[in-house]
Design a protein around this motif. Structure first.
Motif, PDB file in Angstrom:
ATOM      1  N   GLU A  15       0.846  -1.188   0.000  1.00 19.95           N
ATOM      2  CA  GLU A  15       0.000   0.000   0.000  1.00 19.95           C
ATOM      3  C   GLU A  15       0.882   1.238   0.000  1.00 19.95           C
ATOM      4  O   GLU A  15       1.878   1.306   0.722  1.00 19.95           O
TER       5      GLU A  15
ATOM      6  N   ARG B 192       0.249   5.630  -0.029  1.00 26.22           N
ATOM      7  CA  ARG B 192      -0.724   6.723   0.053  1.00 26.22           C
ATOM      8  C   ARG B 192       0.010   8.048   0.154  1.00 26.22           C
ATOM      9  O   ARG B 192       1.074   8.127   0.759  1.00 26.22           O
TER      10      ARG B 192
ATOM     11  N   ILE C  88      -6.471  12.594  -0.989  1.00 24.55           N
ATOM     12  CA  ILE C  88      -5.565  11.451  -0.871  1.00 24.55           C
ATOM     13  C   ILE C  88      -5.511  10.720  -2.203  1.00 24.55           C
ATOM     14  O   ILE C  88      -6.528  10.498  -2.853  1.00 24.55           O
TER      15      ILE C  88
ATOM     16  N   GLY D 183      -3.757   7.105  -3.691  1.00 25.53           N
ATOM     17  CA  GLY D 183      -3.091   5.918  -3.202  1.00 25.53           C
ATOM     18  C   GLY D 183      -3.304   4.715  -4.086  1.00 25.53           C
ATOM     19  O   GLY D 183      -4.005   4.770  -5.100  1.00 25.53           O
TER      20      GLY D 183
END
Length: 120
Positions: free
Chosen positions: A52, A54, A62, A64
């Motif tokens: 992940e 972000r 945001i 991501g």
């Protein structure tokens, strides 16, 4: 009686998803967090293949992405934007809406070209 039912349900769940139990022993390979007044960046990678990334700004926007492998070893990758327009994911595994029929598209274009002005 409830305890027996609960134990049976847990055993059934474990039998149905044997590979998922390996995730319990997954370890963090890398993790970083950079939090600033003007935003943040985070990264996470786990030994079971989950990743992940972000990044966010001071306005709460945001961007991501995350990825993982399904129990069938198929890769899944999702990218997303979360801003004033809501959560907007994109990825090959996400369903897409069917195309708009021509008649409906023409009706929508006509409505847009002839706005209602309050008169009958």
């Amino acid at each position: 009686m409830f305890k027996i039912l609960l134990v049976c349900a847990l055993v059934g769940l474990a039998a149905a998803y044997p590979g998922q139990l390996d995730d319990v022993n997954a370890e963090v390979i890398s993790r970083s967090e950079d939090i600033r007044p003007d935003g943040f960046n985070t990264h996470l990678e786990i030994s079971n293949g989950i990743k992940e990334d972000r990044a966010g700004d001071e306005h709460g926007n945001i961007r991501g992405s995350f990825s993982f492998d399904t129990p069938e070893d198929e890769p899944v990758e999702i990218s997303y934007i979360a801003d004033e327009n809501g959560y907007q994911p994109t990825g090959a595994v996400l369903p897409t809406p069917p195309p708009i029929p021509v008649e409906i598209q023409r009706a929508l274009e006509w409505i847009a070209a002839h706005p209602y002005n309050g008169e009958h």
